[in-house]
Design a protein around this motif. Structure first.
Motif, PDB file in Angstrom:
ATOM      1  N   THR A  69       0.850  -1.063  -0.051  1.00 58.60           N
ATOM      2  CA  THR A  69      -0.162  -0.028   0.113  1.00 58.60           C
ATOM      3  C   THR A  69       0.785   1.328  -0.186  1.00 58.60           C
ATOM      4  O   THR A  69       2.203   1.449   0.481  1.00 58.60           O
ATOM      5  N   GLN A  70       0.775   2.514  -0.645  1.00 57.59           N
ATOM      6  CA  GLN A  70       1.282   3.634  -1.121  1.00 57.59           C
ATOM      7  C   GLN A  70       0.245   4.516  -0.362  1.00 57.59           C
ATOM      8  O   GLN A  70      -0.387   4.847  -1.477  1.00 57.59           O
ATOM      9  N   ASN A  71       0.299   5.036   1.073  1.00 50.87           N
ATOM     10  CA  ASN A  71      -0.673   6.155   1.259  1.00 50.87           C
ATOM     11  C   ASN A  71      -1.889   6.402   0.947  1.00 50.87           C
ATOM     12  O   ASN A  71      -3.060   6.917   0.511  1.00 50.87           O
ATOM     13  N   GLY A  72      -2.368   4.572   1.709  1.00 48.55           N
ATOM     14  CA  GLY A  72      -3.568   4.725   1.184  1.00 48.55           C
ATOM     15  C   GLY A  72      -4.122   3.786   0.113  1.00 48.55           C
ATOM     16  O   GLY A  72      -5.168   3.787   0.134  1.00 48.55           O
ATOM     17  N   ARG A  73      -3.194   3.519  -0.900  1.00 45.88           N
ATOM     18  CA  ARG A  73      -3.776   3.057  -2.366  1.00 45.88           C
ATOM     19  C   ARG A  73      -3.426   1.921  -2.904  1.00 45.88           C
ATOM     20  O   ARG A  73      -1.307   2.077  -1.982  1.00 45.88           O
ATOM     21  N   ARG A  74      -3.947   1.229  -3.378  1.00 42.14           N
ATOM     22  CA  ARG A  74      -2.875   0.167  -4.126  1.00 42.14           C
ATOM     23  C   ARG A  74      -2.927   0.013  -5.718  1.00 42.14           C
ATOM     24  O   ARG A  74      -3.737   0.589  -6.261  1.00 42.14           O
ATOM     25  N   ASP A  75      -2.151  -0.761  -5.719  1.00 41.66           N
ATOM     26  CA  ASP A  75      -2.007  -1.069  -7.343  1.00 41.66           C
ATOM     27  C   ASP A  75      -3.405  -1.385  -7.945  1.00 41.66           C
ATOM     28  O   ASP A  75      -4.117  -2.587  -7.127  1.00 41.66           O
ATOM     29  N   THR A  76      -3.450  -2.096  -9.307  1.00 45.19           N
ATOM     30  CA  THR A  76      -4.939  -2.297  -9.741  1.00 45.19           C
ATOM     31  C   THR A  76      -4.582  -3.464 -10.101  1.00 45.19           C
ATOM     32  O   THR A  76      -2.896  -3.595 -11.253  1.00 45.19           O
ATOM     33  N   ILE A  77      -5.393  -4.736 -10.308  1.00 48.35           N
ATOM     34  CA  ILE A  77      -4.838  -5.675 -11.116  1.00 48.35           C
ATOM     35  C   ILE A  77      -5.823  -6.280 -11.563  1.00 48.35           C
ATOM     36  O   ILE A  77      -7.097  -6.190 -11.126  1.00 48.35           O
ATOM     37  N   GLY A  78      -5.481  -6.332 -12.876  1.00 50.35           N
ATOM     38  CA  GLY A  78      -6.414  -6.547 -14.152  1.00 50.35           C
ATOM     39  C   GLY A  78      -6.649  -8.065 -14.526  1.00 50.35           C
ATOM     40  O   GLY A  78      -5.154  -8.589 -15.134  1.00 50.35           O
ATOM     41  N   TRP A  79      -7.254  -8.798 -15.738  1.00 48.44           N
ATOM     42  CA  TRP A  79      -6.977  -9.750 -16.244  1.00 48.44           C
ATOM     43  C   TRP A  79      -7.385  -9.378 -18.259  1.00 48.44           C
ATOM     44  O   TRP A  79      -7.883  -8.669 -17.917  1.00 48.44           O
ATOM     45  N   TYR A  80      -6.774  -9.684 -19.191  1.00 48.14           N
ATOM     46  CA  TYR A  80      -7.119  -9.891 -20.235  1.00 48.14           C
ATOM     47  C   TYR A  80      -7.189 -10.898 -20.655  1.00 48.14           C
ATOM     48  O   TYR A  80      -6.452 -11.919 -20.946  1.00 48.14           O
ATOM     49  N   GLU A  81      -8.041 -10.535 -22.085  1.00 47.42           N
ATOM     50  CA  GLU A  81      -7.424 -12.590 -23.060  1.00 47.42           C
ATOM     51  C   GLU A  81      -6.145 -11.963 -23.959  1.00 47.42           C
ATOM     52  O   GLU A  81      -6.309 -10.836 -24.135  1.00 47.42           O
TER      53      GLU A  81
END
Length: 232
Positions: A69-81
């Motif tokens: 966590t960075q300053n209360g925000r996190r990276d986003t993980i997504g999936w793709y075809e």
């Protein structure tokens, strides 16, 4: 069962930073010490490994292991075809966003069997070093830029920076389980020593397990014998 891409033409070498031991400690605590060497057992570390990497399945099961966590925000993980064309954010689906708890499990029915991969979007406004928004980082390294901020190769590999270590942990977890370990800074930079590094290359910024369900093999060789190539 899982499906992988054609074999690599050469090993993908990663200049690890001095904090890579944090990821090794996490892997040792989860799967047992001495089973997986994160600096030698990732997909692409051997010249016979598939490169680029993708999965195949009709359902994705993902378990979040660690997110920084960075300053209360996190990276986003997504999936793709995986179609051979670089996807654009937000892609077909989000897996994890801010404030998802470690240990959370996401079950993603795809509706049909398909090839797929994952991307990471560093959390704004604290984008990763040399990863300006809205740049994404992919498990298929062919979709990542070459060198820091796309400035060109500074060290191996060429053909796209490796931003995620993918480790086969099936023998110490459940069958067909893979650990994905993302670096959210541009791994094509220099990890030091001395001065302010362009990347830390610790690969422990977003760590999650993946199981692909409902896949069918696409090679004449059995899946079991294929997996044996990547085990010691």
């Amino acid at each position: 069962m899982l499906c992988f891409a054609p074999a690599a033409r050469g090993a993908v070498i990663v200049p690890f930073g001095r904090h890579i031991q944090r990821l090794q400690n996490l892997v040792d605590s989860r799967y047992g010490p001495g089973h997986v060497d994160v600096t030698h057992d990732y997909m692409g570390a051997r010249d016979t490994d598939p490169d680029p990497w993708f999965w195949m399945g009709s359902t994705i099961v993902v378990r979040l292991v660690k997110d920084v966590t960075q300053n209360g925000r996190r990276d986003t993980i997504g999936w793709y075809e995986e179609t051979g064309v670089k996807p654009a954010f937000p892609g077909p689906g989000i897996v994890y966003v801010s404030k998802t708890q470690n240990g959370a499990i996401a079950v993603l029915p795809l509706g049909r069997r398909m090839r797929f991969g994952f991307y990471l979007k560093p959390c704004p406004p604290h984008d990763g070093t040399n990863v300006p928004g809205p740049e994404l980082l992919f498990t298929n390294r062919g979709y990542n830029d070459v060198g820091p901020d796309g400035a060109g190769v500074r060290h191996p590999p060429d053909g796209g920076d490796l931003q995620a270590l993918i480790l086969d942990v099936s023998r110490w977890s459940q069958p067909d389980t893979w650990l994905v370990c993302f670096e959210d800074r541009d791994s094509g930079g220099d990890p030091g020593p001395g001065g302010l590094p362009e990347t830390d290359n610790d690969f422990d910024d977003m760590v999650f397990e993946v199981v692909a369900l409902g896949a069918t093999p696409v090679h004449a060789e059995s899946f079991g014998s294929l997996k044996a190539h990547y085990r010691h």
